[in-house]
Design a protein around this motif. Structure first.
Motif, mmCIF file in Angstrom:
data_model
loop_
_atom_site.group_PDB
_atom_site.id
_atom_site.type_symbol
_atom_site.label_atom_id
_atom_site.label_comp_id
_atom_site.label_asym_id
_atom_site.label_seq_id
_atom_site.Cartn_x
_atom_site.Cartn_y
_atom_site.Cartn_z
ATOM 1 N N TYR A 35 0.859 -1.292 -0.177
ATOM 2 C CA TYR A 35 0.023 -0.016 0.000
ATOM 3 C C TYR A 35 0.883 1.342 -0.020
ATOM 4 C CZ TYR A 35 -2.714 3.763 1.832
ATOM 5 O OH TYR A 35 -3.286 5.083 2.262
ATOM 6 N N GLU A 36 1.887 1.428 1.044
ATOM 7 C CA GLU A 36 2.812 2.447 1.137
ATOM 8 C C GLU A 36 3.305 2.881 -0.153
ATOM 9 O OE1 GLU A 36 3.924 2.826 5.692
ATOM 10 O OE2 GLU A 36 4.789 1.463 4.531
ATOM 11 N N ASP A 37 3.969 1.601 -0.936
ATOM 12 C CA ASP A 37 4.675 1.919 -2.089
ATOM 13 C C ASP A 37 3.848 2.294 -3.164
ATOM 14 O OD1 ASP A 37 7.707 1.929 -3.036
ATOM 15 O OD2 ASP A 37 6.528 0.086 -4.438
ATOM 16 N N PHE A 38 2.813 1.430 -3.343
ATOM 17 C CA PHE A 38 1.996 1.744 -4.457
ATOM 18 C C PHE A 38 1.264 2.948 -4.493
ATOM 19 C CE2 PHE A 38 -1.909 1.122 -7.106
ATOM 20 C CZ PHE A 38 -1.207 0.572 -8.098
ATOM 21 N N ALA A 39 0.406 3.450 -3.225
ATOM 22 C CA ALA A 39 -0.390 4.683 -3.312
ATOM 23 C C ALA A 39 0.108 5.920 -2.810
ATOM 24 C CB ALA A 39 -1.657 4.226 -2.372
ATOM 25 N N LEU A 40 1.249 5.817 -2.138
ATOM 26 C CA LEU A 40 1.757 7.086 -1.493
ATOM 27 C C LEU A 40 3.129 7.454 -2.090
ATOM 28 C CD1 LEU A 40 0.625 6.442 2.242
ATOM 29 C CD2 LEU A 40 -0.399 7.988 0.412
ATOM 30 N N ARG A 41 3.769 6.547 -2.723
ATOM 31 C CA ARG A 41 5.249 6.758 -3.227
ATOM 32 C C ARG A 41 5.291 7.911 -4.102
ATOM 33 N NH1 ARG A 41 7.357 3.654 -7.665
ATOM 34 N NH2 ARG A 41 6.074 2.246 -6.825
ATOM 35 N N GLY A 42 6.119 9.050 -3.779
ATOM 36 C CA GLY A 42 6.246 10.052 -4.637
ATOM 37 C C GLY A 42 5.487 11.443 -4.112
ATOM 38 N N VAL A 59 1.425 13.063 -10.577
ATOM 39 C CA VAL A 59 0.365 11.974 -10.811
ATOM 40 C C VAL A 59 1.238 11.112 -11.539
ATOM 41 C CG1 VAL A 59 -1.778 11.304 -12.133
ATOM 42 C CG2 VAL A 59 -1.699 13.736 -11.026
ATOM 43 N N PRO A 60 1.329 9.948 -11.139
ATOM 44 C CA PRO A 60 2.141 8.771 -11.802
ATOM 45 C C PRO A 60 1.186 7.741 -12.407
ATOM 46 C CG PRO A 60 1.772 7.926 -9.419
ATOM 47 C CD PRO A 60 1.085 9.323 -9.648
ATOM 48 N N PRO A 61 1.742 6.879 -13.442
ATOM 49 C CA PRO A 61 0.907 6.249 -14.341
ATOM 50 C C PRO A 61 0.385 5.030 -13.581
ATOM 51 C CG PRO A 61 3.338 6.188 -15.154
ATOM 52 C CD PRO A 61 3.195 6.978 -13.794
ATOM 53 N N ARG A 62 0.744 4.396 -12.546
ATOM 54 C CA ARG A 62 0.262 3.439 -11.732
ATOM 55 C C ARG A 62 -1.299 4.029 -11.139
ATOM 56 N NH1 ARG A 62 4.081 5.688 -8.462
ATOM 57 N NH2 ARG A 62 3.482 6.270 -6.421
ATOM 58 N N LEU A 63 -1.476 5.237 -10.859
ATOM 59 C CA LEU A 63 -2.656 5.996 -10.372
ATOM 60 C C LEU A 63 -3.477 6.167 -11.175
ATOM 61 C CD1 LEU A 63 -1.182 6.897 -7.022
ATOM 62 C CD2 LEU A 63 -2.005 4.725 -7.403
ATOM 63 N N THR A 64 -3.465 6.137 -12.602
ATOM 64 C CA THR A 64 -4.362 6.567 -13.550
ATOM 65 C C THR A 64 -5.367 5.505 -14.023
ATOM 66 O OG1 THR A 64 -2.733 6.156 -15.264
ATOM 67 C CG2 THR A 64 -2.707 8.443 -14.518
ATOM 68 N N ASP A 65 -6.476 5.930 -14.327
ATOM 69 C CA ASP A 65 -7.486 5.037 -14.991
ATOM 70 C C ASP A 65 -7.395 4.860 -16.291
ATOM 71 O OD1 ASP A 65 -8.680 7.395 -16.101
ATOM 72 O OD2 ASP A 65 -10.285 7.675 -14.595
ATOM 73 N N LEU A 70 -6.145 10.735 -13.042
ATOM 74 C CA LEU A 70 -5.951 10.313 -11.620
ATOM 75 C C LEU A 70 -7.111 9.500 -11.329
ATOM 76 C CD1 LEU A 70 -4.098 10.056 -9.173
ATOM 77 C CD2 LEU A 70 -5.169 12.290 -8.659
ATOM 78 N N ALA A 71 -6.965 8.528 -10.977
ATOM 79 C CA ALA A 71 -8.276 7.542 -10.328
ATOM 80 C C ALA A 71 -8.930 8.234 -9.337
ATOM 81 C CB ALA A 71 -7.911 6.020 -10.186
ATOM 82 N N THR A 72 -10.276 8.205 -9.138
ATOM 83 C CA THR A 72 -10.924 8.347 -7.918
ATOM 84 C C THR A 72 -10.524 7.872 -6.687
ATOM 85 O OG1 THR A 72 -12.656 6.964 -8.466
ATOM 86 C CG2 THR A 72 -12.988 9.263 -9.132
ATOM 87 N N GLY A 73 -10.180 6.627 -6.925
ATOM 88 C CA GLY A 73 -9.567 5.937 -5.418
ATOM 89 C C GLY A 73 -8.598 6.606 -5.045
ATOM 90 N N ALA A 74 -7.608 6.993 -6.093
ATOM 91 C CA ALA A 74 -6.263 7.567 -5.564
ATOM 92 C C ALA A 74 -6.554 9.025 -4.752
ATOM 93 C CB ALA A 74 -5.301 7.903 -6.956
ATOM 94 N N ILE A 75 -7.764 9.609 -5.273
ATOM 95 C CA ILE A 75 -8.184 10.893 -4.860
ATOM 96 C C ILE A 75 -8.692 10.751 -3.386
ATOM 97 C CG2 ILE A 75 -9.585 12.719 -4.758
ATOM 98 C CD1 ILE A 75 -9.430 12.426 -8.251
ATOM 99 N N ILE A 76 -9.405 9.590 -3.343
ATOM 100 C CA ILE A 76 -9.878 9.288 -2.125
ATOM 101 C C ILE A 76 -8.750 8.971 -1.037
ATOM 102 C CG2 ILE A 76 -11.512 7.608 -0.693
ATOM 103 C CD1 ILE A 76 -13.174 7.211 -3.375
ATOM 104 N N ASN A 77 -7.848 8.083 -1.608
ATOM 105 C CA ASN A 77 -6.620 7.772 -0.683
ATOM 106 C C ASN A 77 -5.982 9.154 -0.220
ATOM 107 O OD1 ASN A 77 -4.819 5.785 0.431
ATOM 108 N ND2 ASN A 77 -3.520 6.874 -0.920
ATOM 109 N N LEU A 78 -5.622 10.064 -0.940
ATOM 110 C CA LEU A 78 -5.034 11.258 -0.744
ATOM 111 C C LEU A 78 -5.984 12.011 0.215
ATOM 112 C CD1 LEU A 78 -3.438 12.384 -4.175
ATOM 113 C CD2 LEU A 78 -2.111 11.824 -2.242
ATOM 114 N N VAL A 79 -6.940 12.276 0.122
ATOM 115 C CA VAL A 79 -8.088 12.855 1.107
ATOM 116 C C VAL A 79 -7.748 12.082 2.535
ATOM 117 C CG1 VAL A 79 -10.428 13.473 1.866
ATOM 118 C CG2 VAL A 79 -9.540 13.814 -0.522
ATOM 119 N N ASP A 80 -7.797 10.684 2.429
ATOM 120 C CA ASP A 80 -7.594 10.198 3.571
ATOM 121 C C ASP A 80 -6.349 10.273 4.403
ATOM 122 O OD1 ASP A 80 -8.493 8.119 5.812
ATOM 123 O OD2 ASP A 80 -7.608 6.426 4.685
ATOM 124 N N GLU A 81 -5.266 10.279 3.505
ATOM 125 C CA GLU A 81 -3.831 10.157 4.148
ATOM 126 C C GLU A 81 -3.612 11.627 4.714
ATOM 127 O OE1 GLU A 81 -1.725 7.802 5.178
ATOM 128 O OE2 GLU A 81 -3.323 6.140 4.747
#
Length: 158
Positions: A35-42, A59-65, A70-81
């Motif tokens: 999770y940390e490496d995939f969602a928060l790296r960068g 915005v990295p390629p791994r978090l795009t739809d 930028l995927a909505t799930g990635a945005i939700i994760n950023l709001v959470d973290e």
């Protein structure tokens, strides 16, 4: 249901990309998590003040739809973290998300640089609220705005 299942189905190429992901070691000596490496790296913390945190995130390629946004799930994760950051006290508390409300106002594309800010709105007892804003640094356009409610349990030092 079939349309949803078809939309979520990975292509062979996408499946291979996920299978080949490399998880880099965590630098603080704590075992790494996918999770940390995939969602928060960068994410880069630019400024920290009492009740306020400002970060930069490209915005990295791994978090795009599939549309390159930028995927909505990635945005939700950023709001959470990042929403958790203004109320977090290292080693002294456990924060639990109680509620999040997010308005998706625009999109961010691959390689867009975002400013992510979180401001403490207030506290009442163990309950805290923060406001998180994701903004395109180049255009100033607001991508998303989220309100994050947290319950904070202070732990005694051992």
């Amino acid at each position: 249901m079939d349309k949803a299942r078809e939309f979520l189905q990975l292509s062979q190429e996408e499946s291979e990309i996920v299978s080949n992901l490399v998880v880099h070691p965590h630098q603080t000596g704590i075992p790494p998590s996918f999770y940390e490496d995939f969602a928060l790296r960068g994410i880069r913390v630019d400024r920290v003040e009492a009740g306020f945190v400002a970060c930069t995130f490209k915005v990295p390629p791994r978090l795009t739809d599939r549309n390159g946004n930028l995927a909505t799930g990635a945005i939700i994760n950023l709001v959470d973290e990042v929403g958790n950051a203004p109320v977090h006290i290292q080693g002294l508390s456990v924060n639990v998300s109680v509620d999040m409300s997010i308005s998706f106002l625009s999109t961010a594309k691959l390689d867009d640089e975002l400013e992510v800010t979180s401001r403490l709105l207030g506290k009442r007892g163990n309950y805290s609220g923060t406001l998180v804003v994701l903004r395109n640094k180049a255009t100033g356009e607001v991508i998303a705005e989220g309100r994050h409610s947290l319950w904070v349990k202070h732990l005694s030092k051992l």
